[in-house]
Scaffold this motif. Sequence first.
Motif, mmCIF file in Angstrom:
data_model
loop_
_atom_site.group_PDB
_atom_site.id
_atom_site.type_symbol
_atom_site.label_atom_id
_atom_site.label_comp_id
_atom_site.label_asym_id
_atom_site.label_seq_id
_atom_site.Cartn_x
_atom_site.Cartn_y
_atom_site.Cartn_z
ATOM 1 N N ASP A 52 0.812 -1.219 0.000
ATOM 2 C CA ASP A 52 0.000 0.000 0.000
ATOM 3 C C ASP A 52 0.848 1.272 0.000
ATOM 4 O OD1 ASP A 52 -2.238 -1.561 0.035
ATOM 5 O OD2 ASP A 52 -2.611 -1.357 2.186
ATOM 6 N N PHE A 53 2.174 1.112 0.066
ATOM 7 C CA PHE A 53 3.065 2.265 0.165
ATOM 8 C C PHE A 53 4.134 2.192 -0.929
ATOM 9 C CE2 PHE A 53 1.698 0.664 4.306
ATOM 10 C CZ PHE A 53 0.878 1.704 4.700
ATOM 11 N N GLN A 68 0.971 4.615 7.261
ATOM 12 C CA GLN A 68 -0.119 5.424 6.705
ATOM 13 C C GLN A 68 0.150 6.905 6.947
ATOM 14 O OE1 GLN A 68 -3.624 3.734 8.622
ATOM 15 N NE2 GLN A 68 -4.307 2.898 6.662
ATOM 16 N N ARG A 69 0.545 7.244 8.161
ATOM 17 C CA ARG A 69 0.842 8.648 8.473
ATOM 18 C C ARG A 69 1.945 9.182 7.564
ATOM 19 N NH1 ARG A 69 1.184 8.676 15.085
ATOM 20 N NH2 ARG A 69 -0.619 7.318 15.439
ATOM 21 N N ASN A 70 2.982 8.394 7.395
ATOM 22 C CA ASN A 70 4.083 8.824 6.526
ATOM 23 C C ASN A 70 3.611 8.923 5.081
ATOM 24 O OD1 ASN A 70 5.948 8.837 8.680
ATOM 25 N ND2 ASN A 70 6.291 6.638 8.453
ATOM 26 N N GLY A 71 2.732 7.992 4.681
ATOM 27 C CA GLY A 71 2.202 8.025 3.323
ATOM 28 C C GLY A 71 1.372 9.256 3.048
ATOM 29 N N VAL A 72 0.591 9.694 4.055
ATOM 30 C CA VAL A 72 -0.181 10.923 3.924
ATOM 31 C C VAL A 72 0.756 12.119 3.808
ATOM 32 C CG1 VAL A 72 -1.745 12.490 5.137
ATOM 33 C CG2 VAL A 72 -2.224 10.041 5.107
ATOM 34 N N LYS A 73 1.753 12.152 4.669
ATOM 35 C CA LYS A 73 2.680 13.291 4.710
ATOM 36 C C LYS A 73 3.537 13.367 3.450
ATOM 37 C CE LYS A 73 6.281 12.833 7.220
ATOM 38 N NZ LYS A 73 7.182 12.627 8.374
ATOM 39 N N ASP A 74 4.027 12.208 2.971
ATOM 40 C CA ASP A 74 4.972 12.184 1.851
ATOM 41 C C ASP A 74 4.323 11.859 0.515
ATOM 42 O OD1 ASP A 74 6.938 12.653 3.752
ATOM 43 O OD2 ASP A 74 7.378 10.517 4.016
ATOM 44 N N ASP A 75 2.977 11.661 0.523
ATOM 45 C CA ASP A 75 2.240 11.341 -0.703
ATOM 46 C C ASP A 75 2.764 10.064 -1.344
ATOM 47 O OD1 ASP A 75 0.204 11.794 -2.520
ATOM 48 O OD2 ASP A 75 1.481 12.932 -3.882
ATOM 49 N N THR A 76 2.925 9.028 -0.527
ATOM 50 C CA THR A 76 3.462 7.752 -1.022
ATOM 51 C C THR A 76 2.460 6.605 -0.879
ATOM 52 O OG1 THR A 76 4.530 7.373 1.129
ATOM 53 C CG2 THR A 76 5.863 8.386 -0.607
ATOM 54 N N LEU A 77 1.186 6.930 -0.636
ATOM 55 C CA LEU A 77 0.164 5.889 -0.602
ATOM 56 C C LEU A 77 -0.119 5.409 -2.017
ATOM 57 C CD1 LEU A 77 -2.293 7.593 1.892
ATOM 58 C CD2 LEU A 77 -0.916 5.572 2.360
ATOM 59 N N SER A 78 -0.557 4.150 -2.142
ATOM 60 C CA SER A 78 -0.847 3.603 -3.463
ATOM 61 C C SER A 78 -2.014 4.349 -4.102
ATOM 62 C CB SER A 78 -1.154 2.109 -3.374
ATOM 63 O OG SER A 78 -2.320 1.880 -2.619
ATOM 64 N N LYS A 79 -2.073 4.311 -5.415
ATOM 65 C CA LYS A 79 -3.025 5.123 -6.168
ATOM 66 C C LYS A 79 -4.465 4.779 -5.841
ATOM 67 C CE LYS A 79 -4.232 6.584 -10.864
ATOM 68 N NZ LYS A 79 -3.933 6.454 -12.314
#
Length: 237
Positions: A52-53, A68-79
């Motif tokens: 997912d990342f 998830q928090r890092n993905g929100v901050k760095d825009d690295t969540l899956s499409k």
Amino acid sequence: MNILIVHAHPEPKSFTAALKNAAVDTLTTAGHTVEVSDLYALNFNAVASAGDFDSRQNPDYLVYALEQRNGVKDDTLSKDILTEIDKVRSCDLLLLTFPIFWFSVPAILKGWIDRVFVSGAFYGGRRIYDHGGMTGKKALVCATLGGRPHMVSEGGIHGDLVAMLRPLLQGTLGYVGFDVLEPFFGYHIPYLDDAERHGILNEWYQALATLDSRSLLPMPSLRNYDETLALRRIVLA
């Protein structure tokens, strides 16, 4: 009003799908903007995983909520996750339509929640309930089941249906800040004749026409809890 319907039923001709279609038609006719995420039609991936990342802060050990928090901050969540997050963020009302499986939601809907209700955007720390990320939005559950009303009421063999769905109504929707409307239930669906099903559809049309006056379920408020989230003690003079 912008409305997102998240639909989770494997049969397009099901009565649950008819309730979803009725909502689309009625709400669109009323002037609302309606978007649908049909999870089975999308073949939505319901399994939370390292995939997912696009990148991870800790590639050696997966702590899903932290990533998830890092993905929100760095825009690295899956499409696919980002697409659904954008839909929820854009809506004023989130409507979930699904059949009740084993006192709960279908696995595909639970997986959608697990992957889309991300830490850092939907909740985090004291950002819960009336301080949650989705405050100002409403949520409505429309669920179908095979049981009769007396079976899923207080004192019934299965207990109260709203209490049964507390992990969804409070532990998910209320937890992230939604104002949770009183749910709509269609009972005994597999065993009803067409006339009885039309009766439930008519009740649903009426519910959709009166959303503004629909009751809210009570939820905790952080003002009643201290900095450790323990209930404040009221000292009477």
